[in-house]
Design an enzyme around this catalytic site. Structure first.
Site, PDB file in Angstrom:
ATOM      1  N   THR A 173      39.902  26.089  50.573  1.00 56.23           N
ATOM      2  CA  THR A 173      38.720  26.833  51.475  1.00 56.23           C
ATOM      3  C   THR A 173      37.477  26.100  51.665  1.00 56.23           C
ATOM      4  OG1 THR A 173      38.178  29.111  51.311  1.00 56.23           O
ATOM      5  CG2 THR A 173      37.866  27.732  49.368  1.00 56.23           C
ATOM      6  N   TYR A 174      36.953  26.513  52.769  1.00 59.57           N
ATOM      7  CA  TYR A 174      35.715  26.185  53.250  1.00 59.57           C
ATOM      8  C   TYR A 174      34.882  27.538  53.405  1.00 59.57           C
ATOM      9  CZ  TYR A 174      38.592  22.156  54.598  1.00 59.57           C
ATOM     10  OH  TYR A 174      39.352  21.166  54.403  1.00 59.57           O
ATOM     11  N   ASN A 175      35.398  28.561  52.868  1.00 61.61           N
ATOM     12  CA  ASN A 175      34.617  29.881  52.675  1.00 61.61           C
ATOM     13  C   ASN A 175      34.311  30.360  54.216  1.00 61.61           C
ATOM     14  OD1 ASN A 175      33.787  28.761  49.842  1.00 61.61           O
ATOM     15  ND2 ASN A 175      34.565  30.396  49.901  1.00 61.61           N
ATOM     16  N   THR A 176      35.283  30.146  54.996  1.00 64.22           N
ATOM     17  CA  THR A 176      35.148  30.547  56.515  1.00 64.22           C
ATOM     18  C   THR A 176      36.294  31.299  57.081  1.00 64.22           C
ATOM     19  OG1 THR A 176      35.870  28.516  57.275  1.00 64.22           O
ATOM     20  CG2 THR A 176      33.542  28.677  57.076  1.00 64.22           C
TER      21      THR A 176
ATOM     22  N   GLU B 168      42.064  25.674  61.200  1.00 67.21           N
ATOM     23  CA  GLU B 168      42.226  27.080  60.251  1.00 67.21           C
ATOM     24  C   GLU B 168      43.881  27.154  60.397  1.00 67.21           C
ATOM     25  OE1 GLU B 168      38.493  29.713  59.693  1.00 67.21           O
ATOM     26  OE2 GLU B 168      39.303  29.393  61.887  1.00 67.21           O
TER      27      GLU B 168
ATOM     28  N   THR C 246      38.271  33.790  50.898  1.00 66.28           N
ATOM     29  CA  THR C 246      39.720  33.846  51.631  1.00 66.28           C
ATOM     30  C   THR C 246      40.848  33.794  50.563  1.00 66.28           C
ATOM     31  OG1 THR C 246      40.020  31.472  51.811  1.00 66.28           O
ATOM     32  CG2 THR C 246      38.736  32.711  53.787  1.00 66.28           C
TER      33      THR C 246
ATOM     34  N   CYS D  80      64.807  17.535  63.302  1.00 68.21           N
ATOM     35  CA  CYS D  80      63.582  16.990  63.640  1.00 68.21           C
ATOM     36  C   CYS D  80      63.637  15.404  63.755  1.00 68.21           C
ATOM     37  CB  CYS D  80      62.756  17.112  62.280  1.00 68.21           C
ATOM     38  SG  CYS D  80      61.043  16.671  62.358  1.00 68.21           S
TER      39      CYS D  80
END
Length: 565
Positions: free
Chosen positions: A459-462, A536, A471, A203
């Site tokens: 989480t953004y619940n999407t 995401e 999720t 790297c």
């Protein structure tokens, strides 16, 4: 102060010794007057160097002067590249504007100035989708300012992680503590260990950053010529670095004993825990760097060029270096996938999650069945690899920071070698690793634990275009699949869910990012979760790097515990 010397009737402007030292530290201050004073000093030094170079160019130089002129130009170019970085990446508006002003002054004096290469912090994510420095809100500005004050830069990793501010804040706090706060290891050792760890995965992005940081805190430049030039104590860490990065299940208490009982080159337990945390941090950060396609920093090699742009905004040499136009860069290499196919993938994944939840509610598999499913998944993970899975040889400038360049990731059971399953019920982070780290390196266990929890529970619940989605099942499948690849088993998890929720292209991406990150390609990034947002996919990478770090820590800390008992 400038001195003038006469040579062949020409007046040469010579820099007085000590006057060409540029200090960037003042720019990190929260006080605007301190920054203003530092900027003015930098402006004067840069313009003096520019005038000096111009005056030398205007003379008929002796051949013996050509080398020193080249060195002077190289020094000036490094300053200009740093100013370019500040003009684009500093969270303080006054510094951005004054840096740009100094660059224009230099250009007006006939000296070529640099311009950025590439299109933003990531090669995989369009720049327009990443938060631009200067457009952040007050809360984000405070976070940026903290990062800049600590490191003297706002790096590309930070600008990609900013999709998830809660995680970024925890990450920066932890990294700052590891590198700069009180601890068992001296500062230059910390950066050198970062170099060693990043180099295991070739790297160069992280190696370059920490080479600069190592020198900034007073590290010996000779150590950078190769690991054999570093102290024996650091050389002895090479074996642990190697095994931890590629095959952590092979770590034993004998590895620990050799480091703690090396006579005058011995490590203390506290130093070793600090080193282990740094190694696992930078192995994982190398995964994030490759997994998200992080671009070179503007002021580092590959981040800028002194060539003028062509009419079409890039020259042929840029094309060969992968620096295409924005439109060209963002063409998906995942193949011709229709939008309807991608949407169908999302719907199918959500339907599988619903069905699995129903099955969970109806019946629970026996312990024997759960153990069997784990072994099946562990065995199957051996056969997940990409078509690009060939052995590469690291470049010399990277490989000199570690030994045994041929040593890499190997699946557990290849060639009939069996590795016992690591049962979390017998040794886990929460009950064992956390307390051991906190005891030997106070507060760090707490910081790491917080970072693990934020990544796991974030989480953004999407999901893609859907809202109000739970999720947790998907996040747990990703985390447990990574630990499964490392032989780590949770007795209460049904590993049959993994095959239901993670398709092959996603498994290839996960395994490559976690085990051989240097082999990640844009095609792999594009080919999984095609309808999901970039934020995401970055979230996925946060899960990957934290699960990987925890897996490495579990093996290393268990070995330390076994040595102590």
């Amino acid at each position: 102060m400038l001195k003038s010397e006469d040579w062949k009737g020409k007046t040469l402007i010579v820099m007085a010794e000590g006057e060409n030292e540029v200090r960037w530290d003042g720019l990190c201050s929260r006080d605007s007057s301190t920054r203003e004073s530092a900027l003015e000093t930098i402006r004067q030094i840069v313009l003096r160097k520019t005038e000096c170079l111009r005056s030398v160019k205007e003379t008929t130089c002796r051949p013996s002067d050509e080398l020193s002129n080249a060195v002077s130009l190289d020094e000036l170019n490094k300053l200009l590249a740093h100013l370019l970085m500040l003009s684009k990446r500093c969270p303080f508006k006054d510094v951005r504007e004054k840096s740009e002003f100094i660059l224009k002054n230099v250009q007006e004096l006939g000296i070529r100035i640099p311009r950025p290469l590439g299109h933003g912090p990531s090669r995989y994510i369009p720049e327009k989708e990443i938060l631009q420095v200067g457009s952040e809100d007050a809360q984000m500005h405070a976070l940026f300012a903290d990062s800049f004050a600590a490191l003297g830069r706002l790096d590309n990793i930070t600008l990609v992680m900013v999709f998830h501010p809660q995680y970024l804040e925890s990450f920066l706090k932890t990294q700052h503590y590891l590198l700069q706060m009180d601890g068992p290891l001296p500062l230059h050792y910390r950066h050198y260990i970062g170099i060693m760890a990043a180099a295991r995965h070739q790297c160069s992005y992280l190696v370059n950053l920490h080479v600069n940081d190592f020198l900034h805190v007073g590290g010996d430049p000779k150590w950078l010529n190769g690991l054999e030039n570093a102290p024996q104590k650091l050389q002895n860490l090479g074996e642990l670095n190697k095994v931890l990065a590629h095959r952590p299940w092979l770590i034993t208490k004998e590895h620990i004993e050799r480091l703690l009982k090396a006579e005058e080159h011995s490590w203390s337990l506290a130093e070793l825990v600090h080193a282990v945390v740094l190694l696992t941090h930078y192995h994982s950060l190398a995964s994030f760097t490759f997994g998200c396609g992080i671009s070179p920093e503007i002021h580092c090699d590959g981040g800028h060029t002194f060539r003028p742009p062509s009419v079409s905004n890039y020259c042929i040499c840029d094309i060969t270096n992968g620096n295409h136009t924005v439109d060209e860069m963002q063409v998906s290499s995942a193949g011709n996938i229709s939008v309807s196919d991608s949407v169908f993938e999302v719907e199918a994944l959500m339907e599988k999650m619903r069905q699995l939840q129903e099955c969970r509610d109806e019946e629970e598999a026996s312990q024997e069945e759960m153990a069997s499913r784990f072994e099946i998944e562990k065995r199957e993970s051996m056969f997940v690899f990409s078509s690009d899975d060939d052995e590469g040889t690291p470049a010399r400038d990277i490989s000199r920071h570690f030994e045994d360049t041929s040593y890499g990731y190997k699946d557990f059971s290849r060639h009939g070698m069996h590795v016992p399953t690591f049962r979390v019920q017998d040794y886990c982070w929460e009950d064992h690793g956390y307390s051991l780290v906190n005891r030997l390196y106070p507060d760090v266990g707490q910081l790491i634990d917080e970072k693990f929890h934020i990544a796991y529970n974030l989480t953004y619940n999407t999901m893609a275009m859907h809202k109000d989605v739970d999720t947790s099942m998907l996040r747990r499948a990703i985390w447990n699949y990574i630990h499964c690849m490392f032989g780590i088993r949770y007795d209460d998890y049904d590993y049959g869910e993994i095959n239901q929720l993670l398709d092959r292209s996603f498994k290839v991406y996960i395994k490559t990012v976690v085990c051989t990150p240097e082999k990640v390609t844009k095609r792999m990034y594009d080919s999984f979760w095609r309808q999901f947002k970039h934020s995401e996919k970055v979230h996925v990478n946060l899960l990957l790097i934290e699960a990987r770090m925890q897996a490495e820590l579990l093996y290393a800390l268990r070995a330390i515990t076994r040595y102590m008992t």
